[in-house]
Design a protein around this motif. Sequence first.
Motif, PDB file in Angstrom:
ATOM      1  N   ASN A  28     -37.228 -14.989 -19.660  1.00 56.88           N
ATOM      2  CA  ASN A  28     -36.266 -14.186 -20.401  1.00 56.88           C
ATOM      3  C   ASN A  28     -35.465 -13.254 -19.499  1.00 56.88           C
ATOM      4  N   ASN A  29     -36.114 -12.652 -18.521  1.00 51.01           N
ATOM      5  CA  ASN A  29     -35.400 -11.716 -17.650  1.00 51.01           C
ATOM      6  C   ASN A  29     -34.487 -12.432 -16.667  1.00 51.01           C
ATOM      7  N   VAL A  30     -34.972 -13.513 -16.060  1.00 51.53           N
ATOM      8  CA  VAL A  30     -34.132 -14.230 -15.104  1.00 51.53           C
ATOM      9  C   VAL A  30     -32.973 -14.914 -15.825  1.00 51.53           C
ATOM     10  N   SER A  31     -33.178 -15.308 -17.077  1.00 54.59           N
ATOM     11  CA  SER A  31     -32.070 -15.920 -17.823  1.00 54.59           C
ATOM     12  C   SER A  31     -30.924 -14.938 -18.016  1.00 54.59           C
ATOM     13  N   ASN A  32     -31.225 -13.647 -18.033  1.00 59.33           N
ATOM     14  CA  ASN A  32     -30.185 -12.627 -18.173  1.00 59.33           C
ATOM     15  C   ASN A  32     -29.623 -12.152 -16.836  1.00 59.33           C
ATOM     16  N   ASN A  33     -30.519 -11.924 -15.882  1.00 60.29           N
ATOM     17  CA  ASN A  33     -30.121 -11.289 -14.623  1.00 60.29           C
ATOM     18  C   ASN A  33     -29.882 -12.264 -13.482  1.00 60.29           C
ATOM     19  N   GLY A  34     -30.339 -13.500 -13.640  1.00 56.78           N
ATOM     20  CA  GLY A  34     -30.341 -14.418 -12.514  1.00 56.78           C
ATOM     21  C   GLY A  34     -31.486 -14.090 -11.570  1.00 56.78           C
ATOM     22  N   GLY A  35     -31.700 -14.965 -10.609  1.00 51.28           N
ATOM     23  CA  GLY A  35     -32.765 -14.716  -9.637  1.00 51.28           C
ATOM     24  C   GLY A  35     -33.510 -15.996  -9.304  1.00 51.28           C
ATOM     25  N   HIS A  36     -34.701 -15.837  -8.755  1.00 54.16           N
ATOM     26  CA  HIS A  36     -35.524 -16.964  -8.331  1.00 54.16           C
ATOM     27  C   HIS A  36     -36.571 -17.236  -9.403  1.00 54.16           C
ATOM     28  N   GLN A  52     -36.249 -29.920 -12.711  1.00 55.51           N
ATOM     29  CA  GLN A  52     -35.203 -29.692 -11.710  1.00 55.51           C
ATOM     30  C   GLN A  52     -35.474 -28.388 -10.947  1.00 55.51           C
ATOM     31  N   PRO A  53     -36.554 -28.351 -10.170  1.00 59.22           N
ATOM     32  CA  PRO A  53     -36.923 -27.101  -9.490  1.00 59.22           C
ATOM     33  C   PRO A  53     -35.861 -26.575  -8.548  1.00 59.22           C
ATOM     34  N   ALA A  54     -35.108 -27.473  -7.909  1.00 57.37           N
ATOM     35  CA  ALA A  54     -34.066 -27.013  -6.976  1.00 57.37           C
ATOM     36  C   ALA A  54     -32.971 -26.258  -7.725  1.00 57.37           C
ATOM     37  N   ASP A  55     -32.619 -26.730  -8.914  1.00 58.42           N
ATOM     38  CA  ASP A  55     -31.578 -26.072  -9.699  1.00 58.42           C
ATOM     39  C   ASP A  55     -32.029 -24.717 -10.211  1.00 58.42           C
ATOM     40  N   PHE A  56     -33.347 -24.528 -10.356  1.00 58.30           N
ATOM     41  CA  PHE A  56     -33.878 -23.274 -10.879  1.00 58.30           C
ATOM     42  C   PHE A  56     -34.552 -22.445  -9.784  1.00 58.30           C
ATOM     43  N   HIS A  57     -34.213 -22.764  -8.531  1.00 63.39           N
ATOM     44  CA  HIS A  57     -34.749 -21.945  -7.432  1.00 63.39           C
ATOM     45  C   HIS A  57     -34.082 -20.578  -7.431  1.00 63.39           C
ATOM     46  N   GLY A  58     -32.824 -20.545  -7.124  1.00 64.79           N
ATOM     47  CA  GLY A  58     -32.046 -19.305  -7.214  1.00 64.79           C
ATOM     48  C   GLY A  58     -30.821 -19.592  -8.053  1.00 64.79           C
ATOM     49  N   LEU A  59     -30.671 -18.879  -9.152  1.00 63.89           N
ATOM     50  CA  LEU A  59     -29.584 -19.201 -10.065  1.00 63.89           C
ATOM     51  C   LEU A  59     -29.092 -17.947 -10.759  1.00 63.89           C
ATOM     52  N   SER A  60     -27.958 -18.100 -11.425  1.00 65.58           N
ATOM     53  CA  SER A  60     -27.414 -17.010 -12.235  1.00 65.58           C
ATOM     54  C   SER A  60     -28.015 -17.114 -13.627  1.00 65.58           C
ATOM     55  N   SER A  61     -27.456 -16.417 -14.589  1.00 62.21           N
ATOM     56  CA  SER A  61     -27.992 -16.442 -15.944  1.00 62.21           C
ATOM     57  C   SER A  61     -27.956 -17.865 -16.502  1.00 62.21           C
ATOM     58  N   PHE A  62     -28.836 -18.140 -17.479  1.00 60.89           N
ATOM     59  CA  PHE A  62     -28.901 -19.475 -18.065  1.00 60.89           C
ATOM     60  C   PHE A  62     -29.364 -19.386 -19.511  1.00 60.89           C
ATOM     61  N   ASN A  63     -29.194 -20.474 -20.236  1.00 59.60           N
ATOM     62  CA  ASN A  63     -29.597 -20.573 -21.631  1.00 59.60           C
ATOM     63  C   ASN A  63     -31.049 -21.042 -21.695  1.00 59.60           C
ATOM     64  N   VAL A  64     -31.928 -20.216 -22.210  1.00 59.67           N
ATOM     65  CA  VAL A  64     -33.355 -20.537 -22.217  1.00 59.67           C
ATOM     66  C   VAL A  64     -33.626 -21.787 -23.046  1.00 59.67           C
ATOM     67  N   ALA A  65     -32.953 -21.929 -24.180  1.00 63.06           N
ATOM     68  CA  ALA A  65     -33.229 -23.035 -25.093  1.00 63.06           C
ATOM     69  C   ALA A  65     -32.798 -24.380 -24.517  1.00 63.06           C
TER      70      ALA A  65
END
Length: 621
Positions: free
Chosen positions: A37-45, A295-308
Motif C-alpha cells: 500500500n505504501n509503495v503503491s503511493n510513494n514508489g520505491g523498492h 515480474q520482479p524486475a518491473d517491481f524492483h524500483g518503481l513509481s506509484s502503481f495500481n495495487v489491484a
Amino acid sequence: MPEDNLLKAIHGPQDIKEMNLAEILELGKEIRDCLINNVSNNGGHLASNLGVVELTIALHRVFDSPKDQIIFDVGHQCYVHKLLTGRYEKFQSLRKEGGLSGFPNPEESMHDILKTGHSSTAISSAVGLLKAFQLNGENDRYVIAVVGDGAMTGGLSYEGLNNGGRMPGNLIVVLNDNDMSISENVGSFAAYLSKIRSRQGYFKFKDILTRITTGTPLIGKVFYRFFQKIKQALKSFFYQGNIFEDMGFAYFGPIDGHNQKTLERVLKRAKNLKKPCLVHVKTVKGKGYSYAEDQPADFHGLSSFNVATGEHGKKVKPDFSDIFGEELCRLAMDDHRICAITAAMGAGCGLSEFAKTFSGRFYDVGIAEQHALTFAGGLARNGMKPVFAVYSSFLQRGFDQVIHDIALQGLSMTLCIDRAGIVGEDGETHQGLFDIPMLLPVPGISIYSPTSYAELRCILRNRVLNGTGISAIRYPRGYEPDMVLPFHHLEEPAEYTGTSKELCIISYGRQVVNCLKGIRLANLQVSFLKLNRIFPIEEQLVRSLMQFKKILLIEECYQTGGIGSYLGNLLMNRHYTGYYRNFGIDNLFLKSGKPDDLLAECHLDGASIAKMIRKFEEYPE
C-alpha cells in the motif's frame, strides 16, 4: 490502509520476541500489506522488500538490535527493518522530502548503523564494526551483514569475506539468494545434507562428538581430526564444498527464506557457534504479491502503481537513456568494433535493445564497475571501441581504473554517465554530483553535457566514431526540455545567444533551461553562453569572455571542483578584471525529494536564478 493491528503495536524489536508462531505469520501478512500500500503511493523498492519479510523478522527475533548490529547491503531492502524498529507511524512519508529515507539512515534510528546505498560494502563494514567491538572488549556483541546474491558479483564482497573468515568472532553473513545459485549443489544428496545440517539434532550430535573426542586424553584429538577428514572427504565427493567454507566461514544452507521456524532455528545455531558464519537463504522476490512475483524486475524500483491490477507508470516517450541506446545501436550497425558495457544496469541505461541485437558485443559484468572499466581498457588496447554506460553515482567506484587503466595507457573509450546531476527520491547515495569534480583532473579527458536529444545523438556519434582519449558524456535522468532552445550548432563546443557586452550567463546540460527561464523572468538584456563541451574549455572561448564586464556561471554541480571553479582559474590566469561568480550546490549531501523541489532548495530553479541575475546585474561597474 488496513488495520495493521499487530504492526502498529510494534515500537521496537523487543515487541516481536515473545510472539507465538501464529502471531508472527499474521504479522508477516500485515507487513506485506503495508509495503504494497505504501509503495503503491510513494514508489520505491517493492519486490526486494517483499522477499525479506520472514528473514528480517527472524533476524530481529534471534538477535538484539541495536546491541547486535544489522547491516543491509545496498540498503533498499530495509523497509521491513524500518517497520520493526518503531517507524510504522512515519512509514507513509517514505521517500518523501523530510520523510523516511528509502535506505538505512542513522539519523532516523539507532537501529540503522550506516547509511548504505551502493552494493557489496556490507561485509567489509561488518568486519570493521566487529573488530571495533573486540578492541573495546565487547565480545558478546554480533554483527550481521545481509547481502544479496547480486552484491556477490562485486569484488569488494570477496575482499570482506577474505578478511572476515580469518578473524575469530561473532560475524554472520546472511546471503539473500533470490535469483541465481551461488554454489552448485548436486542431486538429492546435497538437498538432504543441507536439510540435516539445518537441524538442531545434527548440531547437538556434532557438539557431543566434539566434546567426547577432544576431551579424551591422548587419542581424542587424533580421532576428532580423523572424523573431520572423513567428513570433508565425503562432503567434497558428494557436495563439492563451496567457496565460503574455503574462506573460513561455517556454511548453512541453502535454506527456505520463507519458513519462519527454519530461519530462526538456523540463525540461532549460527549465533551459538561464535565464529564467522554464512547463512545461505533462498527467497522469492515479490513474495506475497502475484504481480511482483511474476515480474520482479518491473517491481524492483518503481513509481506509484495500481495495487489491484499491478499497472504502474510506464514511459510514454523516450528519455535520455533510451535515446542513448537507440543511437548506439544505429552506430553499431555500421561499425563492428563498437562494444557496450554495463554494470548490472543494462535496462536502466537504455541498453536492452543493444543486448538483443548485438549480443556478442554486449557485456553485463555485474555490479563490478572496476572490472568494467579495466575490461574496457583491454578492449580499446586491441582495437575495439568500448562504450561504458553507468550511473553517475556508481562511477565513483571505478575512479582508479579511469586513471590507471585507461587514461594513463593513452586509450580511447566513451564513458556515458547516466543520472548525472540531481536524481531525486533515492537520496544522498544516488545523487549524480561527484562525476565532474572527480573527472576534471584526469589528463586527456573530454567532458560533454548535452541539453537535448539531438545534442546527445550528435556528441555520441562524434565521440564514439572519432574520439581520442576518454570521452565522458553526462546526461540527466528523464526527458529533454519541452521548450524550444535557441541553439543550432550541435557540433560546436559552445554557442552564444544574445548581444549584451555587460553580463554573460554561462551554463550547461539540464540547467540551461532553468537559466533561460531565469533570464526571461529577470527581463534583462544579457548574453548567454551554452557549453556543450564543458571540459576542456578552449583558449579562444576564454578570450571571448574577456569582453564582458560581469560573468555568472550557474551549474548543477558542487561549487568546489566544478566547472565554475575551473573557468574562474582560466579567467584569473588571463587577468580578467571584471566581476566573476560561479554558483552551484553547497558541499553537502542532498537528501530525498523530487528533483524540481531539490533544485529550488538549491536556488537553481528559474525563479531563484532570476533573482540571482538581478542582484548580480546591480553590482557596481
